[in-house]
Design a protein around this motif. Structure first.
Motif, PDB file in Angstrom:
ATOM      1  N   THR A 113       0.806  -1.221   0.000  1.00  0.00           N
ATOM      2  CA  THR A 113       0.000   0.000   0.000  1.00  0.00           C
ATOM      3  C   THR A 113       0.841   1.274   0.000  1.00  0.00           C
ATOM      4  O   THR A 113       0.306   2.357   0.206  1.00  0.00           O
ATOM      5  N   LYS A 114       2.138   1.114  -0.197  1.00  0.00           N
ATOM      6  CA  LYS A 114       3.052   2.258  -0.207  1.00  0.00           C
ATOM      7  C   LYS A 114       2.981   3.040   1.113  1.00  0.00           C
ATOM      8  O   LYS A 114       2.869   4.258   1.133  1.00  0.00           O
ATOM      9  N   ASN A 115       3.013   2.260   2.206  1.00  0.00           N
ATOM     10  CA  ASN A 115       3.076   2.798   3.574  1.00  0.00           C
ATOM     11  C   ASN A 115       1.800   3.485   4.035  1.00  0.00           C
ATOM     12  O   ASN A 115       1.853   4.388   4.887  1.00  0.00           O
ATOM     13  N   ASP A 116       0.667   3.042   3.526  1.00  0.00           N
ATOM     14  CA  ASP A 116      -0.625   3.586   3.941  1.00  0.00           C
ATOM     15  C   ASP A 116      -1.094   2.815   5.173  1.00  0.00           C
ATOM     16  O   ASP A 116      -1.477   1.645   5.077  1.00  0.00           O
ATOM     17  N   VAL A 117      -1.061   3.464   6.319  1.00  0.00           N
ATOM     18  CA  VAL A 117      -1.410   2.821   7.589  1.00  0.00           C
ATOM     19  C   VAL A 117      -2.862   2.352   7.580  1.00  0.00           C
ATOM     20  O   VAL A 117      -3.163   1.206   7.947  1.00  0.00           O
ATOM     21  N   ASP A 118      -3.783   3.227   7.171  1.00  0.00           N
ATOM     22  CA  ASP A 118      -5.201   2.866   7.193  1.00  0.00           C
ATOM     23  C   ASP A 118      -5.511   1.695   6.270  1.00  0.00           C
ATOM     24  O   ASP A 118      -6.235   0.769   6.653  1.00  0.00           O
ATOM     25  N   ALA A 119      -4.964   1.728   5.069  1.00  0.00           N
ATOM     26  CA  ALA A 119      -5.209   0.638   4.115  1.00  0.00           C
ATOM     27  C   ALA A 119      -4.600  -0.668   4.613  1.00  0.00           C
ATOM     28  O   ALA A 119      -5.217  -1.736   4.505  1.00  0.00           O
TER      29      ALA A 119
END
Length: 167
Positions: free
Chosen positions: A91-97
């Motif tokens: 997710t390219k460092n997307d915490v929520d995803a």
């Protein structure tokens, strides 16, 4: 049933989980979520593999653990930190995803009959990460641990090789 085992590095999580799994089944499953990134990590994986004998069914799955044939089995899932890393990179460092993807997997596991021993790390108990990405991942790990622990029937904190039941 979910049994959640958490603790610091080299706290005895894997050993405890393996002994527990063997006390519950003569043929447990070990699911490795790791992606081997380098030679050093490959050695760590090999050490873990050498800890298990012919009684174990070994599976590797970096993301979709709930899709594996683990229904009605005693299964160790090792570990949440590496599982999250796979989602975090995807997710390219997307915490929520990343958290959403992990929650979806945990929710799916909760619908399946079996005993799922999930190992994680308490990375937020150590030194404060000095990079933004490190802090984001530490937060992600903490929220993931809270989510899994909420669903767990039993939660254990490993401290210096000693299992401390926290739930």
């Amino acid at each position: 049933m979910i049994i959640f085992i958490t603790g610091g590095a080299r706290s005895g999580k894997s050993k405890y989980a393996q002994e527990l799994a063997l006390s519950l089944s003569n043929s447990p499953v070990y699911v490795a979520t790791a992606k081997v990134w380098d030679d050093d990590f490959e050695k760590r994986v090999k050490r873990h593999q050498d800890d298990r004998d012919e009684r174990w069914t070994n599976m590797e799955e970096q993301r979709n653990v709930s899709a594996l044939p683990i229904v009605n089995r005693v299964c160790i899932i090792d570990c949440v930190t590496l599982w999250l890393t796979n989602f975090f990179v995807d997710t390219k460092n997307d915490v929520d995803a990343s958290l959403s993807l992990l929650k979806k997997e945990i929710d799916a596991l909760c619908t399946k009959p079996g005993t799922f021993i999930i190992i994680s790390n308490e990375i937020g108990m150590g030194v404060h990460a000095d990079t933004e990405i490190g802090r984001k991942f530490t937060d992600l790990q903490g929220w993931a641990n809270q989510y899994i622990a909420a669903y767990a029937h039993t939660a254990v904190l490993m401290v210096s090789g000693i299992a401390v039941k926290i739930k």
